[in-house]
Design an enzyme around this catalytic site. Structure first.
Site, short mmCIF file in Angstrom:
data_model
loop_
_atom_site.label_atom_id
_atom_site.label_comp_id
_atom_site.label_asym_id
_atom_site.label_seq_id
_atom_site.Cartn_x
_atom_site.Cartn_y
_atom_site.Cartn_z
N ARG A 45 -12.26 3.18 3.03
CA ARG A 45 -13.63 3.95 2.94
C ARG A 45 -14.61 3.19 3.49
NH1 ARG A 45 -12.49 5.19 -3.25
NH2 ARG A 45 -11.74 2.92 -2.98
N LYS A 103 1.94 -2.46 -8.46
CA LYS A 103 3.05 -2.48 -9.73
C LYS A 103 3.17 -1.18 -10.68
CE LYS A 103 -0.70 -4.97 -10.65
NZ LYS A 103 -1.42 -6.05 -9.98
N LYS A 203 4.82 -4.90 -14.74
CA LYS A 203 5.57 -6.14 -14.01
C LYS A 203 6.79 -6.52 -14.73
CE LYS A 203 0.85 -8.03 -12.68
NZ LYS A 203 -0.12 -8.90 -12.87
N GLY A 300 -5.67 -12.60 -6.71
CA GLY A 300 -6.59 -13.09 -5.95
C GLY A 300 -6.27 -12.69 -4.55
#
Lengths: 434, 434
Positions: A45, A103, A203, A300
């Site tokens: 976007r 996930k 997860k 991260g």
């Protein structure tokens, strides 16, 4: 050979990291993969200011990437369930391989996605969906493929672990640390997925599936967050030689599979108990290998990108091979997944930490002991903190041996009905993780 | 499909474990691999009493296995350099894939073996050669393939770690613990390979090769054992907030690759510092993923077998594929290995722990400080243990900043020449492992 052409959908944190790692380490990666990997198109976007996209083809329509005939591998990094599902299914339909870090998508729609992928002979790779840069999916699917896996237990949500670490190290309250985590960007504006254990349950669902060869069953995972933990219990756990961690636990039992996310006391000397801050770690216990542990950054920009890029390299290596010989999506051949039941939490067994706010009289202890003994719940230790007298009530802290959740629920109801007991009994599960 | 036929050479600890795991988990393994794996022949001097070999074909001639036309995969578990090399080369010549747990063989003859294997289009898999059941080779070669690896540091010899753990926890002397380790079967009758760091150097050579894409260069590894460590230094390290571990360290520097095995002080709060007993752990730092750690049993009958069997499953999956698309033996394509130099230890840089037996006078400290300062060696901290006066001498313990080994050698020569300094200066390297 021609470069392999990759289309990246989403250029946020993980997408931007993936683009940057592919550019910066292009030479190193080609030396490993034996082929160059080229980002042929990006759907975003807006352009991530951390990325120098140069002359790369950019679109704001993800389906343009999915329908681009030049592209071999679609990298889905937009997140969410709805558009991501449409996008991945369309990519598969178009005969493209898919790499995703999503996930929620895999835990909820994975069975459908893998079935379609197998029909079309394409690969859907999802290493980045669990524990960021730690290659724990590869480890379970391939590195431990000789084992019958007994259990998996992990700290798989960095935000939650950051909060618990701060609560313990600085004696801070949950709400206070949560605010800081939000300010630091570790927690979302709506932190529900992290602190209520939903992210961890996504997860864990994936880990359980590849560990035991069962279909993905997110809806059967028991999920309990860390919002009700007090710094009091964090400190009592310490005094008992334990640490409280928010664990995902998947365990094989003769009755079925336990699949549960909840705060857990674990012995302080375990490596897992010493995984602090935003770091993740997963323990895997196999019948041949024993207990192993995998540790690293669970989130991260570039840590997650590390897993995405590894998946791209894996796909490059096997995309020309016979689909029958590839590593199966859920570790076991689709035709031999097991229908062993995922147990409701009532039938799960753990040891327990109980904190009972009780009158300081020997009579109460006798009553507590009787209630537990009548339900065959053995007490491992009792600690009464006389220092903290309040209104003649003191906290009585018990560690029990293993017992089913159903029995424990019944005992807690009886304990809370005692005249000498005030308010709710605090109950936290305990795992030894030997 | 027909079962894949495996021939096991050597039925000792690891061979016996491999046989047993393949039998016990046959169904689980076939559900993963998509094919059954059958042990078609075993070469052994005697039958391992822990194995029920039943009707399996047994021979005492390993070359019978290698020349058996039915066998697809030869599993070399006889150990040593000479016969094992002949065996593996013959297997390759016969077009068979090879799985081995033999670190000495790979570290010393790996370049030759892989060249032959590539010529013949067969795979030589060696996960079990490093860190037993921990899939660290797969992790570096595949799981972290997007990274430029900065360094690898590991506890990769269980015997040495057991000895150091006992020395620290019980204040015992090296020789005393070594005897116990031999009695427990953790150490060989001739423990040289373990305690002098040769075994660790074999493993480190392999890790460095796959981390940095360089040929195997065992002869360039610097190797220092743990035989001269005293429990005194173990305790001083503790007092400084460190633990002493016998580490293998491979590090990329602008000048070349550091490749060294030696006792090392590491900060007590690192997970690696808390890996105790016979357990192994390897840290890998990559530019994208940051620091990661992999922990588990580094030896033992079934832990090592876990890695051997995982390799067999991997070979089964890719044996029908185009050799060009396989994971390269040393992680990088053979044509793009790097000729970056392995540095001699003189040019390696670390911080240092120094213990100087010195006269208790301010003058000595000034002289020590001058010698270090003249060589631009910065002192991080100094501890003088006044409690332990002996003959007017007290141990002066220094931690320095990073400096080259050459400069430190020069400084130590000068320190030992000081009149107020008695005997040799004890020097142990320090790594922060951030």
């Amino acid at each position: 050979m021609n470069p392999v052409k990759v289309g990246i959908c989403g250029l946020g944190t993980v997408g931007g990291g993936t683009f940057n790692v592919l550019q910066r380490n292009a030479q190193e990666i080609a030396r490993r993969a034996g082929r160059e990997i080229e980002v042929a198109q990006i759907a975003a976007r807006s352009i991530n200011p951390l990325c120098q996209t140069g002359s790369t083809l950019i679109t704001d329509d993800v389906f343009e990437v999915v329908n681009n005939p030049d592209i071999d591998i679609v990298v889905e990094l937009i997140g969410g369930y709805t558009l991501a599902r449409d996008l991945v299914l369309k990519a598969i339909e178009n005969g493209k391989h898919v790499v995703t870090a999503n996930k929620a998508l895999i835990a909820v729609h994975g069975n459908e996605i893998f079935t379609k992928a197998e029909e079309k002979g394409v690969i859907v790779a999802f290493e980045a969906s669990v524990a960021g840069g730690i290659p724990v999916i590869k480890t379970i699917r391939e590195g431990l493929s000789g084992n019958r896996i007994n259990w998996v237990a992990g700290i798989i949500n960095g935000t939650g672990n950051f909060i618990l670490t701060e609560m313990r190290e600085k004696g801070r309250a949950f709400a206070d640390v949560l605010k800081e985590a939000q300010a630091l960007g570790y927690a979302e504006a709506d932190p529900t997925f992290d602190i209520e254990g939903i992210d961890a349950a996504h997860k864990l669902t994936i880990l359980a599936s590849i560990a035991f060869g069962i279909p993905l069953q997110f809806e059967k995972a028991y999920t309990e967050g860390i919002t009700k933990l007090t710094s009091e219990d964090v400190l009592y756990a310490d005094a008992l030689g334990y640490r409280i961690k928010h664990l995902g636990v998947a365990k094989r039992t003769p009755q079925g599979i336990e699949l549960r996310v909840h705060p857990t006391l674990i012995p302080a000397e375990r490596l897992l108990a010493n995984v602090n801050g935003v770091m993740n770690a997963v323990m895997v216990n196999g019948d041949a290998v024993g207990s192993t542990l995998y540790y690293g950054a669970g989130a991260g920009m570039e840590a997650t990108a590390s897993a995405v890029v590894a998946d791209i390299v894996d796909v490059v290596r096997v995309m020309t091979s016979d689909p029958e010989n590839r590593v199966p999506h859920l570790a076991f051949q689709p035709s031999s997944l097991s229908d062993v039941a995922v147990l409701p939490i009532d039938q799960c067994e753990t040891a327990y930490y109980l904190r009972i706010q009780a009158e300081d009289s020997p009579g109460v202890l006798a009553q507590v002991a009787t209630i537990l003994s009548e339900r065959e719940i053995n007490i491992e230790s009792i600690m009464q903190k006389e220092l903290e007298h309040m209104d003649g009530k003191i906290p009585m802290i018990l560690l029990t041996h293993k017992v089913s959740e159903a029995k424990m629920n019944d005992a807690i109801t009886a304990l809370e009905a005692l005249e000498g007991v005030e308010g709710k009994v605090v109950r936290i599960r305990v795992e030894q993780l030997n």
